[in-house]
Design an enzyme around this catalytic site. Structure first.
Site, PDB file in Angstrom:
ATOM      1  N   ILE A  45      -3.692  10.343  11.374  1.00 57.04           N
ATOM      2  CA  ILE A  45      -2.648  10.879  10.498  1.00 57.04           C
ATOM      3  C   ILE A  45      -3.319  11.505   9.267  1.00 57.04           C
ATOM      4  CG2 ILE A  45      -0.560  10.291   9.166  1.00 57.04           C
ATOM      5  CD1 ILE A  45      -0.267   9.678  12.196  1.00 57.04           C
ATOM      6  N   SER A  86       1.274   3.324  -2.587  1.00 60.00           N
ATOM      7  CA  SER A  86       0.923   4.305  -3.618  1.00 60.00           C
ATOM      8  C   SER A  86       0.454   5.628  -3.014  1.00 60.00           C
ATOM      9  CB  SER A  86      -0.175   3.736  -4.531  1.00 60.00           C
ATOM     10  OG  SER A  86      -1.221   3.184  -3.757  1.00 60.00           O
ATOM     11  N   SER A 133      -3.082   0.275  14.562  1.00 60.32           N
ATOM     12  CA  SER A 133      -3.710   1.591  14.708  1.00 60.32           C
ATOM     13  C   SER A 133      -4.090   1.808  16.161  1.00 60.32           C
ATOM     14  CB  SER A 133      -4.974   1.637  13.843  1.00 60.32           C
ATOM     15  OG  SER A 133      -5.774   2.740  14.201  1.00 60.32           O
ATOM     16  N   LYS A 136      -7.053  -4.591  13.555  1.00 63.09           N
ATOM     17  CA  LYS A 136      -5.831  -3.920  14.039  1.00 63.09           C
ATOM     18  C   LYS A 136      -5.367  -4.506  15.369  1.00 63.09           C
ATOM     19  CE  LYS A 136      -5.349  -1.098  10.543  1.00 63.09           C
ATOM     20  NZ  LYS A 136      -4.266  -1.321   9.577  1.00 63.09           N
ATOM     21  N   TYR A 179     -12.529  -2.839  11.751  1.00 57.64           N
ATOM     22  CA  TYR A 179     -11.181  -2.253  11.690  1.00 57.64           C
ATOM     23  C   TYR A 179     -10.447  -2.464  13.021  1.00 57.64           C
ATOM     24  CZ  TYR A 179      -7.789   1.535  10.640  1.00 57.64           C
ATOM     25  OH  TYR A 179      -6.659   2.280  10.410  1.00 57.64           O
ATOM     26  N   ALA A 187     -10.974  -4.754  15.275  1.00 63.05           N
ATOM     27  CA  ALA A 187     -10.661  -6.178  15.464  1.00 63.05           C
ATOM     28  C   ALA A 187      -9.451  -6.571  14.621  1.00 63.05           C
ATOM     29  CB  ALA A 187     -11.873  -7.038  15.091  1.00 63.05           C
ATOM     30  N   GLY A 231       0.827  -1.215   0.000  1.00 63.73           N
ATOM     31  CA  GLY A 231       0.000   0.000   0.000  1.00 63.73           C
ATOM     32  C   GLY A 231       0.852   1.252   0.000  1.00 63.73           C
ATOM     33  N   ASN A 254       1.649  -2.468   5.419  1.00 63.41           N
ATOM     34  CA  ASN A 254       0.976  -1.182   5.639  1.00 63.41           C
ATOM     35  C   ASN A 254      -0.417  -1.119   5.020  1.00 63.41           C
ATOM     36  OD1 ASN A 254       0.883   1.950   5.895  1.00 63.41           O
ATOM     37  ND2 ASN A 254       0.618   1.533   3.710  1.00 63.41           N
TER      38      ASN A 254
HETATM   39  P1  NAP Z   1      -4.747   5.500   2.528  1.00 62.51           P
HETATM   40  O1  NAP Z   1      -4.211   6.876   2.329  1.00 62.51           O
HETATM   41  O2  NAP Z   1      -6.184   5.231   2.335  1.00 62.51           O
HETATM   42  O3  NAP Z   1      -3.887   4.495   1.626  1.00 62.51           O
HETATM   43  C1  NAP Z   1      -4.159   3.134   1.684  1.00 62.51           C
HETATM   44  C2  NAP Z   1      -3.116   2.393   0.892  1.00 62.51           C
HETATM   45  O4  NAP Z   1      -3.421   0.980   0.999  1.00 62.51           O
HETATM   46  C3  NAP Z   1      -3.138   2.755  -0.578  1.00 62.51           C
HETATM   47  O5  NAP Z   1      -1.817   2.804  -1.063  1.00 62.51           O
HETATM   48  C4  NAP Z   1      -3.897   1.586  -1.209  1.00 62.51           C
HETATM   49  O6  NAP Z   1      -3.449   1.285  -2.521  1.00 62.51           O
HETATM   50  C5  NAP Z   1      -3.477   0.457  -0.308  1.00 62.51           C
HETATM   51  N1  NAP Z   1      -4.407  -0.681  -0.390  1.00 62.51           N
HETATM   52  C6  NAP Z   1      -5.712  -0.712  -0.053  1.00 62.51           C
HETATM   53  N2  NAP Z   1      -6.219  -1.941  -0.278  1.00 62.51           N
HETATM   54  C7  NAP Z   1      -5.208  -2.690  -0.776  1.00 62.51           C
HETATM   55  C8  NAP Z   1      -5.091  -4.031  -1.207  1.00 62.51           C
HETATM   56  N3  NAP Z   1      -6.125  -4.879  -1.156  1.00 62.51           N
HETATM   57  N4  NAP Z   1      -3.880  -4.467  -1.658  1.00 62.51           N
HETATM   58  C9  NAP Z   1      -2.814  -3.632  -1.711  1.00 62.51           C
HETATM   59  N5  NAP Z   1      -2.871  -2.347  -1.324  1.00 62.51           N
HETATM   60  C10 NAP Z   1      -4.057  -1.889  -0.861  1.00 62.51           C
HETATM   61  O7  NAP Z   1      -4.429   4.975   4.007  1.00 62.51           O
HETATM   62  P2  NAP Z   1      -3.381   5.491   5.097  1.00 62.51           P
HETATM   63  O8  NAP Z   1      -4.081   6.442   5.964  1.00 62.51           O
HETATM   64  O9  NAP Z   1      -2.098   5.844   4.468  1.00 62.51           O
HETATM   65  O10 NAP Z   1      -3.225   4.144   5.940  1.00 62.51           O
HETATM   66  C11 NAP Z   1      -2.151   3.247   5.729  1.00 62.51           C
HETATM   67  C12 NAP Z   1      -2.182   2.226   6.858  1.00 62.51           C
HETATM   68  O11 NAP Z   1      -2.081   2.906   8.115  1.00 62.51           O
HETATM   69  C13 NAP Z   1      -3.488   1.442   6.916  1.00 62.51           C
HETATM   70  O12 NAP Z   1      -3.222   0.121   7.322  1.00 62.51           O
HETATM   71  C14 NAP Z   1      -4.275   2.174   7.993  1.00 62.51           C
HETATM   72  O13 NAP Z   1      -5.214   1.336   8.593  1.00 62.51           O
HETATM   73  C15 NAP Z   1      -3.165   2.553   8.936  1.00 62.51           C
HETATM   74  N6  NAP Z   1      -3.465   3.684   9.800  1.00 62.51           N
HETATM   75  C16 NAP Z   1      -3.849   4.876   9.293  1.00 62.51           C
HETATM   76  C17 NAP Z   1      -4.119   5.914  10.176  1.00 62.51           C
HETATM   77  C18 NAP Z   1      -4.548   7.263   9.693  1.00 62.51           C
HETATM   78  O14 NAP Z   1      -4.973   8.073  10.535  1.00 62.51           O
HETATM   79  N7  NAP Z   1      -4.444   7.590   8.427  1.00 62.51           N
HETATM   80  C19 NAP Z   1      -4.000   5.727  11.551  1.00 62.51           C
HETATM   81  C20 NAP Z   1      -3.593   4.491  12.026  1.00 62.51           C
HETATM   82  C21 NAP Z   1      -3.326   3.472  11.140  1.00 62.51           C
HETATM   83  P3  NAP Z   1      -4.268   1.679  -3.866  1.00 62.51           P
HETATM   84  O15 NAP Z   1      -4.703   3.114  -3.716  1.00 62.51           O
HETATM   85  O16 NAP Z   1      -3.222   1.475  -4.909  1.00 62.51           O
HETATM   86  O17 NAP Z   1      -5.410   0.728  -3.985  1.00 62.51           O
END
Ligand code: NAP
Length: 248
Positions: free
Chosen positions: A189, A15, A143, A160, A156, A158, A13, A91
C-alpha cells in the site's frame, strides 16, 4: 449503508498511512474516533482538526502500543471521553528489515512487540468494555508478508502471521459476546513504509501484482468500514486487499 453514529472507535497508529485513512473513513461515517499516535503529534492533531471540521468527534492520544501501561491509559482516556468502545483497529506497526544472519535481538523484539504484543495489550484492555455492551468489532492489521514470508522480513512476517493466529483464537473466545475479530492482510500500500523503498524494488514489486499497482490507504479503509458496518456474520477471517499478488 449503515452509519456509525454514536459508535466509538480506537485506531492505533492513526497519525499516518493506513491508520489515518481508517480513522478518517470511520469518522466520515459518524463514529467518534480516538486517533492514537506515538511520535507524530502534529500529524495526529491535524487529523483531529480535519475530522472535527467535517462534523465528527475525535481526540488524539499518545500511547506506545508496545507498552501495556500506555495502552491501559489510552483505553481509560477513551472511556472517560466517550463512555464506550465499539471498534478497535490494531493498526500500529513498524518494520526493521534485515536478513536473519544480520538481525539483532533488539530488531527482532521491537517488531514482535510493536506489531504483535500490542494487539494482545489493546484487545485485553478493550474487551471488558465491549463485553459490557455485548458488541465489538476488532480488526488486526496483519499483512500479505505474514502469509507469504519475505527475504529480510522474518521478524515482521512472524509478527503478522502471529496476528492471524491471535485473530482466530480471539474470534472463537469472543463470538459469544457478539464481538467479531478479523485480520486485514493488505498487499503493498502506498504509505511511508512502502514509499521508502528504492524505485528498483518498487518496480519489481509492481511487476508481481496482477492489478499492476500498489493499493491506496483508502482502499484498505473502505474494506474496514464495510466490516464494521456490514460484517455482522464475519469473524476469524483473513481479508486480503492485495491487487491479486497472493491468492489465498
Ligand atoms: P506507516 O505509514 O509507517 O505508519 C505507521 C503508523 O504506526 C504511524 O501512525 C505510527 O505513529 C504508528 N506507530 C508506530 N509505532 C508505534 C507505537 N509503538 N505505538 C503507537 N503507534 C505506533 O505504516 P502503514 O504503511 O500505514 O502501516 C500501517 C499498518 O499496516 C502496519 O501495521 C503495517 O505493518 C500494516 N501494513 C502495511 C502495508 C503497506 O504496504 N504499507 C501492507 C500490509 C500491512 P507515529 O508516526 O505517531 O509514531
Amino acid at each position: 449503508m449503515e452509519r456509525l453514529d454514536g459508535q466509538v472507535a480506537i485506531v492505533t497508529g492513526a497519525s499516518r498511512g493506513i491508520g489515518r485513512a481508517v480513522a478518517k473513513e470511520l469518522a466520515d461515517h459518524g463514529a467518534s474516533v480516538v486517533v492514537n499516535y506515538f511520535q507524530s503529534k502534529d500529524e495526529a492533531d491535524a487529523l483531529v482538526k480535519e475530522i472535527t471540521a467535517d462534523g465528527s468527534q475525535a481526540i488524539a492520544v499518545r500511547a506506545g502500543v508496545g507498552h501495556p501501561d500506555d495502552v491501559q491509559k489510552l483505553v481509560e482516556i477513551t472511556v472517560e471521553e466517550y463512555e464506550r468502545i465499539d471498534i478497535l483497529v490494531n493498526n500500529a506497526g513498524v518494520n526493521r528489515d534485515r536478513t536473519i544472519r544480520r538481525m539483532s535481538a533488539d530488531e527482532w523484539q521491537e517488531v514482535i512487540n510493536t506489531d504483535l504484543n500490542s494487539a494482545f495489550y489493546c484487545t485485553n484492555a478493550v474487551i471488558p468494555h465491549m463485553i459490557e455492551r455485548s458488541y465489538g468489532r476488532i480488526i488486526n492489521m496483519s499483512s500479505i508478508i505474514g502469509q507469504m514470508g519475505n527475504v529480510g522480513q522474518s521478524n515482521y512476517a512472524a509478527a503478522k502471521a502471529g496476528l492471524v493466529a491471535f485473530t482466530k483464537s480471539a474470534a472463537q473466545e469472543l463470538a459469544r459476546y457478539n464481538i467479531t475479530v478479523n485480520a486485514m492482510c493488505p498487499g503493498f500500500i502506498e504509505t511511508d513504509m512502502v514509499l521508502a523503498l528504492s524505485d528498483e524494488v518498487k518496480d519489481a514489486l509492481i511487476a508481481k501484482i496482477p492489478l499492476g499497482r500498489f493499493g491506496r490507504p483508502e482502499e484498505v479503509a473502505t474494506f474496514i468500514r464495510y466490516l464494521v458496518t456490514e460484517g455482522d456474520w464475519i469473524t476469524g477471517q483473513q481479508l486480503n486487499p492485495n491487487g491479486g499478488m497472493y491468492m489465498y
